[in-house]
Design a protein around this motif. Structure first.
Motif, PDB file in Angstrom:
ATOM      1  N   ARG B 242     132.537  76.914 -53.280  1.00  0.00           N
ATOM      2  CA  ARG B 242     132.284  75.521 -52.893  1.00  0.00           C
ATOM      3  C   ARG B 242     132.567  75.296 -51.417  1.00  0.00           C
ATOM      4  O   ARG B 242     131.915  74.488 -50.753  1.00  0.00           O
ATOM      5  CB  ARG B 242     133.140  74.590 -53.752  1.00  0.00           C
ATOM      6  N   LEU B 245     129.578  76.031 -49.281  1.00  0.00           N
ATOM      7  CA  LEU B 245     128.623  74.923 -49.217  1.00  0.00           C
ATOM      8  C   LEU B 245     129.179  73.782 -48.359  1.00  0.00           C
ATOM      9  O   LEU B 245     128.446  73.139 -47.609  1.00  0.00           O
ATOM     10  CB  LEU B 245     128.292  74.425 -50.617  1.00  0.00           C
ATOM     11  N   SER B 247     131.002  74.036 -45.816  1.00  0.00           N
ATOM     12  CA  SER B 247     130.947  74.290 -44.373  1.00  0.00           C
ATOM     13  C   SER B 247     129.582  73.968 -43.786  1.00  0.00           C
ATOM     14  O   SER B 247     129.415  74.001 -42.573  1.00  0.00           O
ATOM     15  CB  SER B 247     131.363  75.724 -44.010  1.00  0.00           C
ATOM     16  N   LEU B 248     128.590  73.647 -44.619  1.00  0.00           N
ATOM     17  CA  LEU B 248     127.303  73.170 -44.098  1.00  0.00           C
ATOM     18  C   LEU B 248     127.397  71.718 -43.650  1.00  0.00           C
ATOM     19  O   LEU B 248     126.515  71.219 -42.957  1.00  0.00           O
ATOM     20  CB  LEU B 248     126.226  73.254 -45.180  1.00  0.00           C
ATOM     21  N   GLY B 249     128.440  71.031 -44.082  1.00  0.00           N
ATOM     22  CA  GLY B 249     128.554  69.598 -43.842  1.00  0.00           C
ATOM     23  C   GLY B 249     128.725  68.909 -45.185  1.00  0.00           C
ATOM     24  O   GLY B 249     128.279  69.425 -46.215  1.00  0.00           O
ATOM     25  N   GLU B 251     127.575  66.035 -46.527  1.00  0.00           N
ATOM     26  CA  GLU B 251     126.436  65.503 -47.267  1.00  0.00           C
ATOM     27  C   GLU B 251     125.574  66.623 -47.826  1.00  0.00           C
ATOM     28  O   GLU B 251     125.069  66.558 -48.947  1.00  0.00           O
ATOM     29  CB  GLU B 251     125.612  64.608 -46.350  1.00  0.00           C
ATOM     30  N   GLU B 252     125.452  67.697 -47.016  1.00  0.00           N
ATOM     31  CA  GLU B 252     124.720  68.875 -47.477  1.00  0.00           C
ATOM     32  C   GLU B 252     125.365  69.426 -48.739  1.00  0.00           C
ATOM     33  O   GLU B 252     124.677  69.752 -49.712  1.00  0.00           O
ATOM     34  CB  GLU B 252     124.765  69.947 -46.384  1.00  0.00           C
ATOM     35  N   ALA B 254     127.276  67.878 -50.850  1.00  0.00           N
ATOM     36  CA  ALA B 254     127.133  66.950 -51.970  1.00  0.00           C
ATOM     37  C   ALA B 254     125.756  67.094 -52.607  1.00  0.00           C
ATOM     38  O   ALA B 254     125.625  67.138 -53.827  1.00  0.00           O
ATOM     39  CB  ALA B 254     127.354  65.518 -51.499  1.00  0.00           C
ATOM     40  N   GLN B 255     124.718  67.217 -51.778  1.00  0.00           N
ATOM     41  CA  GLN B 255     123.387  67.289 -52.381  1.00  0.00           C
ATOM     42  C   GLN B 255     123.087  68.676 -52.928  1.00  0.00           C
ATOM     43  O   GLN B 255     122.100  68.871 -53.605  1.00  0.00           O
ATOM     44  CB  GLN B 255     122.317  66.749 -51.428  1.00  0.00           C
ATOM     45  N   LEU B 256     123.975  69.645 -52.637  1.00  0.00           N
ATOM     46  CA  LEU B 256     123.840  70.947 -53.286  1.00  0.00           C
ATOM     47  C   LEU B 256     124.781  71.050 -54.494  1.00  0.00           C
ATOM     48  O   LEU B 256     125.019  72.140 -55.009  1.00  0.00           O
ATOM     49  CB  LEU B 256     124.116  72.076 -52.292  1.00  0.00           C
ATOM     50  N   GLY B 257     125.324  69.913 -54.912  1.00  0.00           N
ATOM     51  CA  GLY B 257     126.037  69.883 -56.185  1.00  0.00           C
ATOM     52  C   GLY B 257     127.542  70.059 -56.104  1.00  0.00           C
ATOM     53  O   GLY B 257     128.187  70.304 -57.117  1.00  0.00           O
ATOM     54  N   ASP B 259     131.340  68.704 -55.707  1.00  0.00           N
ATOM     55  CA  ASP B 259     132.185  67.520 -55.769  1.00  0.00           C
ATOM     56  C   ASP B 259     133.062  67.539 -54.514  1.00  0.00           C
ATOM     57  O   ASP B 259     134.104  68.189 -54.477  1.00  0.00           O
ATOM     58  CB  ASP B 259     133.029  67.570 -57.051  1.00  0.00           C
TER      59      ASP B 259
END
Lengths: 257, 363
Positions: B242, B245, B247-249, B251-252, B254-257, B259
């Motif tokens: 997690r 994911l 470390s992409l930011g 909002e990124e 969150a939209q990749l699932g 929490d």
């Protein structure tokens, strides 16, 4: 038919202000809809609400008949993909790795997807014309290439609903054409698409349905040929020059001096 | 949406992509497993070598069998020290790697969230209390007051920084870094004042601890620190997917699932636990938490799923070896330098050299 996306009486605001009010919007499977509006009209916010990244103050957002608030982040991510306007934080990822992270909602964050997953990633990248970039570092790519990578990443999970935040901004004509073609193909596979756009001419030509946001409300929803007239465009987007073409009006900025 | 099936029907043209698709990413579960095995082997070797070599040469047979003075030195002095080095190194480096991802800042080190300041202030208060109020050295759970209050101070500072830098459950990375820096500066002033009030010997003790030292810990302390560090490293390794994911930011992610709030909370808790335990027992050993994750990242790519668990293993090995190098090098001079100074001395130039090489300039 069960709607892919349904926003019913949705209101939302950051802090105390209201930036979206009483939004009603329904998207069917396979439908492509252009979301228009001036800067700050609330297009990005609407997309975030539709993606479940923000909770509405009032009203209900649902996908395939299920309210978004009943779905966990992982459930939402399997059904809905948002292609953001901003590129991701740069820290040395390769293009193929960025797209590969799109498998996380379906395969879990620990999996690389195995052979099936890699095939999916390869197919999505091929569709977006970025397969050759797979081994390149993100820092070496242009804005248009990054945009297509983000779209490929969204396509990897084959979402029921695809939300795109100004995917055509800063792209040349060829790249715009590629993305619009991709959108058509995704719609043919049954995905519902909501496109935030600034280019009215593209909206008029490429979309059968446009939704216009102004002052936080949906002020028009219908076929672009009926909605996009010189006075209405002037009221929603500002002064412009409307030129007739063989396929309806074309709009250009009015330049004063 | 069908689940991923390895035998998913091939479409025309797929076969031609497969070869290229195989090289898409530097992360694969099999690669992680292989690297973990290598890391574990490297750590075991570092532990063994470091415990075997020191001021007094040991006979291998006696040392391992626990016979005579060699056995005693090996089992009750060197091994605890080496174990402490491993515990501290693992906790600092795993937390550093995790925080660099969470805060999306390559300069984040384990102490950014005010941990160093909190621990220093806690330790200073403890030493003051012992000195001025004449409190006994026996503290809580058999831990010295300095260790106990240092731990509490470090843990407390993370809680304070988190409270200051978040609004409605969301952590703001830049605000957290700033709040941590200010807290560290405040604590620095506090420690200076405390040193003025202390007897010189006491002040020296405080300073020695703050410089970062691996001593010869009592078994209870070693166990407590070990459990804290292990829990922290395991938790961070489990969260690494997690974190990658995240470390992409936000909002990124969150939209990749992901929490986001839950993950952030757990990562902070795990870092706070591990780093506080490390700081309480060994003071402020700087730089390893920055150095080891970056070296690994240069070698393996930025994927947190590789960098976080491997940082724990190689961080442990690195600190153990740095400590051994320090002990051996300064042997003729008759003293031991603080390991914190050594990690910076050894690691700094190495890091800069690699940085130059990565930039493609002359080294």
């Amino acid at each position: 038919m069960i709607a892919r996306l349904e926003l019913a009486g949705v209101s939302f605001g950051y802090g105390r202000g209201r930036c979206l009010q009483a939004i009603d919007l329904r998207l069917e499977p396979g439908e492509r809809v252009a979301l228009l509006g001036a800067n700050g009209a609330g297009k990005s916010t609407l997309l975030r609400l539709a993606a479940g990244l923000r909770r509405p103050f009032l009203g209900e957002a649902s996908i395939e008949g299920r309210p978004l608030r009943q779905l966990g982040p992982a459930d939402l991510a399997r059904r809905i993909a948002l292609v953001p306007q901003e590129p991701p934080v740069e820290r040395g990822l390769l293009a193929g790795e960025l797209v590969g992270l799109g498998l996380a909602p379906v395969a879990g964050s620990w999996s690389d997807g195995g052979r099936g997953g890699r095939l999916r990633v390869a197919r999505a990248m091929e569709r977006c014309g970025v397969l050759d970039l797979a081994g390149r570092a993100l820092a070496t790519l242009s804005g248009g290439e990054l945009r297509r990578l983000l779209i490929a990443r969204a396509l990897v999970r084959e979402p029921a609903l695809l939300l795109l935040d100004e995917p055509l901004a800063s792209l040349d004509l060829g790249a715009q054409g590629q993305i619009l073609t991709l959108a058509r193909e995704a719609a043919e596979r049954g995905t519902a698409l909501l496109f935030a756009l600034h280019d009215l001419n593209v909206a008029a030509r490429e979309f059968e349905r446009c939704v216009v946001l102004a002052g936080g409300r949906i002020v028009a929803d219908g076929a672009p040929a009926e909605l996009l007239t010189a006075p209405s465009v002037a009221a929603w987007f500002g002064p412009n020059e409307a030129c007739p073409s063989d396929r309806g009006l074309c709009f250009f900025p009015r330049v004063g001096r | 949406m069908t689940p991923l099936d390895p035998a998913e029907a091939l479409e025309p043209g797929d076969a031609a992509w497969e070869g290229r698709a195989a090289s898409f990413g530097r992360y694969a579960p099999a690669r992680l497993l292989r690297l973990l095995l290598w890391g574990a082997a490297g750590l075991a070797l570092a532990l063994f070598a470091s415990a075997l070599f020191g001021g007094v040469p040991l006979r291998l047979g006696d040392a391992l069998a626990g016979r005579g003075p060699d056995g005693a030195i090996f089992w009750s002095l060197r091994l605890p020290r080496v174990a402490l080095g491993a515990i501290v190194g693992a906790a600092l480096c795993a937390s550093g790697a995790a925080l660099q991802g969470l805060l999306q800042n390559p300069l984040a080190d384990p102490f950014v969230l005010g941990v160093s300041g909190g621990a220093a202030a806690g330790g200073a208060v403890a030493v003051l209390a012992v000195d001025l109020l004449g409190l006994g050295e026996r503290g809580i759970l058999g831990l010295s007051p300095r260790v106990a209050l240092g731990f509490a101070g470090a843990l407390g500072s993370v809680a304070v920084v988190r409270a200051l830098a978040s609004r409605s459950g969301r952590l703001f990375g830049a605000a957290a870094l700033l709040a941590g820096a200010v807290l560290n500066a405040l604590a620095g002033a506090l420690v200076l004042l405390a040193e003025l009030a202390l007897a010189p010997a006491r002040a020296q003790e405080l300073l020695f601890w703050l410089q970062g030292n691996l001593g010869y810990p009592p078994p209870a302390l070693l166990w407590l620190a070990g459990i804290g560090a292990l829990a922290s490293c395991v938790l961070l390794a489990l969260l690494a997917g997690r974190l990658e994911l995240l470390s992409l930011g936000e909002e990124e992610a969150a939209q990749l699932g992901v929490d986001v709030r839950g993950t952030t909370r757990w990562v902070l808790a795990a870092c706070a636990l591990g780093v506080s335990a490390a700081v309480a027992v060994s003071g402020l050993i700087g730089f390893v938490g920055l150095l080891v994750p970056h070296l690994l990242q240069m070698r393996l790519g930025p994927d947190r799923r590789l960098v976080v668990p491997l940082s724990a293993l190689w961080g442990a090995a690195f600190l153990v070896l740095a400590d051994a190098a320090g002990r051996l090098t300064f042997l003729p001079l008759g003293f031991e330098p603080p390991v914190g100074a050594l990690t910076a001395l050894l690691g700094g130039p190495l890091f800069l050299w690699i940085l130059r090489r990565e930039l493609g300039g002359p080294a």
